[in-house]
Scaffold this active site. Structure first.
Site, PDB file in Angstrom:
ATOM      1  CG  ASP A 169      -2.064  -0.943   1.162  1.00  0.00           C
ATOM      2  OD1 ASP A 169      -2.217  -1.587   0.112  1.00  0.00           O
ATOM      3  OD2 ASP A 169      -2.813  -1.064   2.147  1.00  0.00           O
ATOM      4  CG  ASP A 187      -3.299  -8.457  15.627  1.00  0.00           C
ATOM      5  OD1 ASP A 187      -4.108  -7.801  16.315  1.00  0.00           O
ATOM      6  OD2 ASP A 187      -2.092  -8.178  15.564  1.00  0.00           O
TER       7      ASP A 187
END
Length: 536
Positions: free
Chosen positions: A123, A271
């Site tokens: 990105d 996560d």
């Protein structure tokens, strides 16, 4: 003569001090707390007891770690006769200084080429794009099964990049490495066979530290992370309660990700969010303490504070999202209780701010009660909330380094002080999470600092300092005044605790302000200029 000397010492020395401060009843009963005093003392004790409960929880984790040693996971129960296909995902954003090291390590993984595909999920908005693209082309030309994927926007940040990569991932299992990690060649072969059990949804490995000895700061950071990966993860995994994937250096069963609802980006700790959702679906997690995956520690104070603030905010966001589901589930009470302590632990930072404000007024008010009345209440609470930290991290060092662990004793006071110094930064992050303020995923800058010979010459990723360091210095000065008050009133027992506050706030504040000026100083006789000009 000896008896007369002893009598003198007793009258003028330690004995006199004890009688005067602990046994003197001259003013007993004369002091009565008024409404103003109680308005300060009640919050003071509530906060102190709350913090002590989190400290006691650390003792519980140490107890669980040793109690369930037989449940430690080492070898897999079976081995695949035919290795399954694995996709390795490498989410990166503006990582031009470490991308070469990452790709070199991943392309050396010992795994059948036909069963492996590697995705570079980039990105980046700077030169990293050209560097990464060029490196991928080089490795692909050599036969490495690697592909490059670049998004024109950062929607969902890391979670968005991982979700986008899942659309083209070919593997039954997904391995993730952040840009600053260097997985060993046998990483996949040491983890993948644990998935022969169809109930296993994720396998997490232990982080180790490439640049542990780079500086005093990295030594302390390493001890902090060792405590998390040795006692928290192992204690939870061995006792059968929920624990989390750490965002990197782990392997997921793709079905577990999909059944849990996939990667979601409404928290900064995607996560932990996914981990709890998967375990609520019935998937089992494994933690391999003996499998190490080296990574680079932040070498600058602001980078470290940025990392800690992101984790603090993300965990509180996850607690708001996930805890109600956990508490409503049919999980055992011990699982729910551990989830509460795990996900709300960062509430201790705003509590520390409140305690910092109330500490001096409480000392002044309670001076008239006598020190003995103060200590038999305050001291056990302080011991529970502070010494639990030292014992917690000492145990982790003893487990990892049975011969050299006493060396960690030198760092413990500074470790405790650093934890205190993070209070302002992390309190801001926690409050933002509580009020629902959304912020972007702020990466932790890495410069490939591996040894004391390396130094930072490029600071393009360094964040602005803002007002926080000045507030830290101000609060440190406030605690210096508190130390003076304690000494002036001969309350010597509280001075070591108060000095930790002074050191913590001054250390984090000064290091944040001076990092730009100190970065040009050599840490060794020989220096290497970083970053490496790869492809630029």
């Amino acid at each position: 003569m000896i008896s007369s000397l002893a009598a003198f010492v007793a009258s003028r020395g330690f004995g006199q001090y004890i009688r005067q401060h602990f046994l003197d009843t001259t003013f007993r009963g004369l002091y009565r707390a008024n409404a103003f005093d109680m308005a300060l003392l009640i919050p003071y004790f509530v906060v102190l007891i709350w913090l002590a409960s989190y400290g006691m929880h650390r003792y519980v984790l140490v107890y669980l770690y040793y109690k369930n040693q037989k449940s430690r996971t080492t070898d897999p129960p079976e081995r695949f006769s035919h290795l399954p296909r694995v996709t390795v995902q490498l989410p990166i954003f503006n990582e031009q200084f470490v991308i070469e090291r990452l790709l070199e390590a991943v392309c050396r993984l010992n795994y059948p080429t036909e069963k492996l595909d590697i995705q570079v999920l980039d990105d980046s908005t700077d030169e990293t794009e050209d560097v990464a693209r060029g490196l991928v082309e080089q490795y692909a030309a050599r036969g490495c099964p690697i592909t490059y994927h670049h998004r024109s926007n950062r929607e969902g940040f890391k979670a968005g990049a991982l979700a986008e990569g899942m659309k083209t991932a070919k593997g039954e299992f997904i391995t993730i490495f952040d840009a600053d990690f260097v997985p060993p060649e046998d990483f996949l072969l040491r983890t993948i066979h644990h998935f022969t059990d169809p109930k296993i949804g994720m396998v997490q490995t232990r982080w180790s530290h490439i640049n542990r000895h780079y500086s005093f700061l990295t030594e302390v950071e390493a001890i902090l992370l060792d405590g998390h990966f040795v006692l928290e993860h192992s204690g939870r995994a061995r006792s059968g309660v929920f624990f989390n994937f750490n965002g990197t250096a782990g392997v997921w069963r793709r079905a577990a990700i999909e059944q849990a609802g996939g990667w979601q980006h409404d928290t900064l700790t995607e996560d932990t969010d996914l981990s709890y959702r998967a375990q609520l679906k019935g998937w089992k997690f494994i933690y391999l303490q003996d499998v190490e995956c080296p990574a680079e520690l932040p070498v600058e104070m602001t980078a470290f504070k940025t990392q800690q603030a992101r984790w603090a905010k993300g965990l509180i966001q996850t607690s708001k999202k996930i805890l109600p589901r956990v508490l409503r589930s049919d999980q055992p009470l011990r699982v729910k209780l551990e989830a509460w302590y795990h996900l709300t632990a960062n509430l201790s930072y705003p509590l520390m701010v409140v305690l910092s404000v109330l500490l001096l007024p409480a000392m002044i008010i309670r001076f008239y009660q006598g020190w003995f009345q103060m200590l038999y209440i305050d001291l056990p609470l302080f011991l529970a909330s502070t010494f639990s930290i030292s014992s917690f991290y000492l145990v982790s060092q003893r487990e990892l380094y049975p011969k050299s662990w006493p060396r960690a004793l030198l760092y413990l006071p500074f470790l405790m002080a650093l934890g205190i110094g993070l209070t302002i930064t992390n309190t801001r992050a926690v409050l933002e999470a509580l009020i629902g303020k959304q912020t972007e995923f702020t990466r932790t800058p890495k410069y490939r600092m591996e040894s004391k010979m390396d130094r930072i010459r490029v600071t393009k990723y360094r964040r602005r300092l803002g007002w926080v360091p000045w507030v830290e210095l101000l609060i440190g000065s406030y605690f210096a005044l508190t130390v003076y008050y304690a000494l002036d009133n001969e309350n010597y027992i509280t001075v070591p605790f108060l000095i930790l506050f002074v050191l913590g706030y001054w250390y984090t504040g000064l290091m944040s302000l001076l990092q730009g000026r100190l970065s040009g100083l050599s840490l060794g006789a020989e220096t290497h200029s970083k970053p490496f000009p790869v492809g630029i």
